[in-house]
Structures are given as structure tokens and as C-alpha cells.
Scaffold this motif. Structure first.
Motif, PDB file in Angstrom:
ATOM      1  N   MET A 190       0.834  -1.209   0.000  1.00  0.00           N
ATOM      2  CA  MET A 190       0.000   0.000   0.000  1.00  0.00           C
ATOM      3  C   MET A 190       0.867   1.257   0.000  1.00  0.00           C
ATOM      4  SD  MET A 190      -2.915  -1.241  -0.372  1.00  0.00           S
ATOM      5  CE  MET A 190      -3.931   0.201  -0.207  1.00  0.00           C
ATOM      6  N   SER A 191       1.991   1.215   0.670  1.00  0.00           N
ATOM      7  CA  SER A 191       2.912   2.349   0.682  1.00  0.00           C
ATOM      8  C   SER A 191       3.464   2.617  -0.721  1.00  0.00           C
ATOM      9  CB  SER A 191       4.050   2.085   1.667  1.00  0.00           C
ATOM     10  OG  SER A 191       4.992   3.121   1.611  1.00  0.00           O
ATOM     11  N   VAL A 192       3.852   1.556  -1.426  1.00  0.00           N
ATOM     12  CA  VAL A 192       4.358   1.702  -2.796  1.00  0.00           C
ATOM     13  C   VAL A 192       3.234   2.227  -3.692  1.00  0.00           C
ATOM     14  CG1 VAL A 192       5.289   0.474  -4.807  1.00  0.00           C
ATOM     15  CG2 VAL A 192       6.142  -0.054  -2.505  1.00  0.00           C
ATOM     16  N   LYS A 193       2.027   1.726  -3.499  1.00  0.00           N
ATOM     17  CA  LYS A 193       0.878   2.190  -4.285  1.00  0.00           C
ATOM     18  C   LYS A 193       0.650   3.682  -4.071  1.00  0.00           C
ATOM     19  CE  LYS A 193      -4.113   1.759  -4.807  1.00  0.00           C
ATOM     20  NZ  LYS A 193      -5.335   1.134  -4.295  1.00  0.00           N
ATOM     21  N   ASN A 194       0.639   4.116  -2.824  1.00  0.00           N
ATOM     22  CA  ASN A 194       0.399   5.528  -2.521  1.00  0.00           C
ATOM     23  C   ASN A 194       1.498   6.414  -3.107  1.00  0.00           C
ATOM     24  OD1 ASN A 194      -1.982   4.943  -1.206  1.00  0.00           O
ATOM     25  ND2 ASN A 194      -1.001   4.759   0.786  1.00  0.00           N
ATOM     26  N   ASP A 195       2.739   5.968  -3.026  1.00  0.00           N
ATOM     27  CA  ASP A 195       3.850   6.711  -3.613  1.00  0.00           C
ATOM     28  C   ASP A 195       3.661   6.821  -5.128  1.00  0.00           C
ATOM     29  OD1 ASP A 195       6.626   7.890  -3.538  1.00  0.00           O
ATOM     30  OD2 ASP A 195       6.996   6.139  -4.809  1.00  0.00           O
ATOM     31  N   PHE A 196       3.308   5.717  -5.766  1.00  0.00           N
ATOM     32  CA  PHE A 196       3.080   5.719  -7.208  1.00  0.00           C
ATOM     33  C   PHE A 196       1.960   6.703  -7.582  1.00  0.00           C
ATOM     34  CE2 PHE A 196       0.682   4.409 -10.884  1.00  0.00           C
ATOM     35  CZ  PHE A 196       1.676   4.313 -11.849  1.00  0.00           C
ATOM     36  N   LEU A 197       0.851   6.660  -6.855  1.00  0.00           N
ATOM     37  CA  LEU A 197      -0.291   7.520  -7.174  1.00  0.00           C
ATOM     38  C   LEU A 197       0.038   9.001  -6.998  1.00  0.00           C
ATOM     39  CD1 LEU A 197      -3.214   5.418  -5.671  1.00  0.00           C
ATOM     40  CD2 LEU A 197      -2.686   5.795  -8.097  1.00  0.00           C
ATOM     41  N   ARG A 198       0.909   9.332  -6.056  1.00  0.00           N
ATOM     42  CA  ARG A 198       1.345  10.719  -5.899  1.00  0.00           C
ATOM     43  C   ARG A 198       2.173  11.173  -7.099  1.00  0.00           C
ATOM     44  NH1 ARG A 198       1.839   9.245  -0.567  1.00  0.00           N
ATOM     45  NH2 ARG A 198       4.031   8.683  -0.784  1.00  0.00           N
ATOM     46  N   ARG A 199       2.974  10.275  -7.631  1.00  0.00           N
ATOM     47  CA  ARG A 199       3.884  10.617  -8.737  1.00  0.00           C
ATOM     48  C   ARG A 199       3.200  10.573 -10.102  1.00  0.00           C
ATOM     49  NH1 ARG A 199       9.032  10.591  -6.835  1.00  0.00           N
ATOM     50  NH2 ARG A 199       9.324   9.590  -4.830  1.00  0.00           N
ATOM     51  N   TYR A 200       2.252   9.684 -10.262  1.00  0.00           N
ATOM     52  CA  TYR A 200       1.623   9.458 -11.569  1.00  0.00           C
ATOM     53  C   TYR A 200       0.108   9.577 -11.438  1.00  0.00           C
ATOM     54  CZ  TYR A 200       6.277   7.740 -12.493  1.00  0.00           C
ATOM     55  OH  TYR A 200       7.646   7.633 -12.611  1.00  0.00           O
ATOM     56  N   ARG A 201      -0.346  10.793 -11.280  1.00  0.00           N
ATOM     57  CA  ARG A 201      -1.779  11.057 -11.109  1.00  0.00           C
ATOM     58  C   ARG A 201      -2.541  10.630 -12.361  1.00  0.00           C
ATOM     59  NH1 ARG A 201      -2.312  13.986  -6.543  1.00  0.00           N
ATOM     60  NH2 ARG A 201      -0.504  15.187  -5.880  1.00  0.00           N
ATOM     61  N   GLY A 202      -3.689  10.044 -12.133  1.00  0.00           N
ATOM     62  CA  GLY A 202      -4.535   9.646 -13.249  1.00  0.00           C
ATOM     63  C   GLY A 202      -4.257   8.250 -13.795  1.00  0.00           C
ATOM     64  N   VAL A 203      -3.215   7.585 -13.288  1.00  0.00           N
ATOM     65  CA  VAL A 203      -2.905   6.219 -13.721  1.00  0.00           C
ATOM     66  C   VAL A 203      -3.431   5.275 -12.644  1.00  0.00           C
ATOM     67  CG1 VAL A 203      -1.086   4.581 -14.318  1.00  0.00           C
ATOM     68  CG2 VAL A 203      -0.839   6.995 -14.940  1.00  0.00           C
ATOM     69  N   GLY A 204      -4.250   4.321 -13.042  1.00  0.00           N
ATOM     70  CA  GLY A 204      -4.827   3.386 -12.080  1.00  0.00           C
ATOM     71  C   GLY A 204      -3.776   2.493 -11.444  1.00  0.00           C
ATOM     72  N   ALA A 205      -3.976   2.165 -10.178  1.00  0.00           N
ATOM     73  CA  ALA A 205      -3.073   1.276  -9.453  1.00  0.00           C
ATOM     74  C   ALA A 205      -3.924   0.237  -8.737  1.00  0.00           C
ATOM     75  CB  ALA A 205      -2.224   2.057  -8.451  1.00  0.00           C
ATOM     76  N   TYR A 206      -3.573  -1.036  -8.896  1.00  0.00           N
ATOM     77  CA  TYR A 206      -4.405  -2.130  -8.416  1.00  0.00           C
ATOM     78  C   TYR A 206      -3.585  -3.094  -7.561  1.00  0.00           C
ATOM     79  CZ  TYR A 206      -6.913  -0.192 -12.337  1.00  0.00           C
ATOM     80  OH  TYR A 206      -7.521   0.674 -13.201  1.00  0.00           O
TER      81      TYR A 206
END
Length: 96
Positions: A29-45
């Protein structure tokens, strides 16, 4: 949290991360949240299949689109790779 990989259409995602063991869910979940902060608008599952939590990102219709995005993230996520899977139905362009 888990995305059902049986719904949707054939496509590609980037497999970013996987882990098992103690704190694997929290770390994923930490990696997911970091990814979503960096790449807004890209889905993460996040997908859980015993014993691994997996993080896959994007909803790419073609392998070429997925490979292009992989080149954007590979430095930050060096173990990332493209996987063929079901993706969310693409949004239709309403400008037609």
C-alpha cells in the motif's frame, strides 16, 4: 482493495511490486500511494493471491502503450515489467 482481473477487456498493465510475509500488505500500500502521488490519473491495483500482494498499474490497450509507460517508471521501479491481463473498460471519448 483487490481488483478482479476477470472483469474488463484484454490489455496490459505494469507489474511494479510484489511481496509476501510480515507487513507485506502495508508495504504494498505504501508503494501504491507513492506511485499515485507521482503518476496522477494512472490506475493502481493491489491483487492478493496467497502468499503475495502484487501491485499492477495502468490500463493499456496495447503492449506498445504499456512499454512506453514502463520506460517512464523503470528507473524508480527497476524490477517492473509488462503483463498481459484484463484491464478496466476504456472510457469512451464523448467528443464524437
Amino acid at each position: 482493495m483487490a481488483h478482479d482481473e476477470h472483469d474488463g477487456v484484454d490489455g496490459y498493465r505494469i507489474h511494479l511490486f510484489f511481496e509476501s510475509g510480515n507487513n507485506s500488505k502495508a508495504r504494498t500500500m505504501s508503494v501504491k500511494n507513492d506511485f499515485l502521488r507521482r503518476y496522477r490519473g494512472v490506475g493502481a491495483y493491489v491483487i492478493y493471491r496467497t502468499p503475495f500482494y502484487r501491485l499492477r498499474v495502468g490500463d493499456f490497450r496495447t503492449r506498445l502503450e504499456a512499454e512506453r509507460f514502463l520506460q517512464r517508471v523503470i528507473r524508480r521501479y527497476p524490477s517492473a515489467y509488462v503483463v498481459k491481463t484484463k484491464i478496466k473498460f476504456p472510457k469512451l471519448d464523448s467528443s464524437d
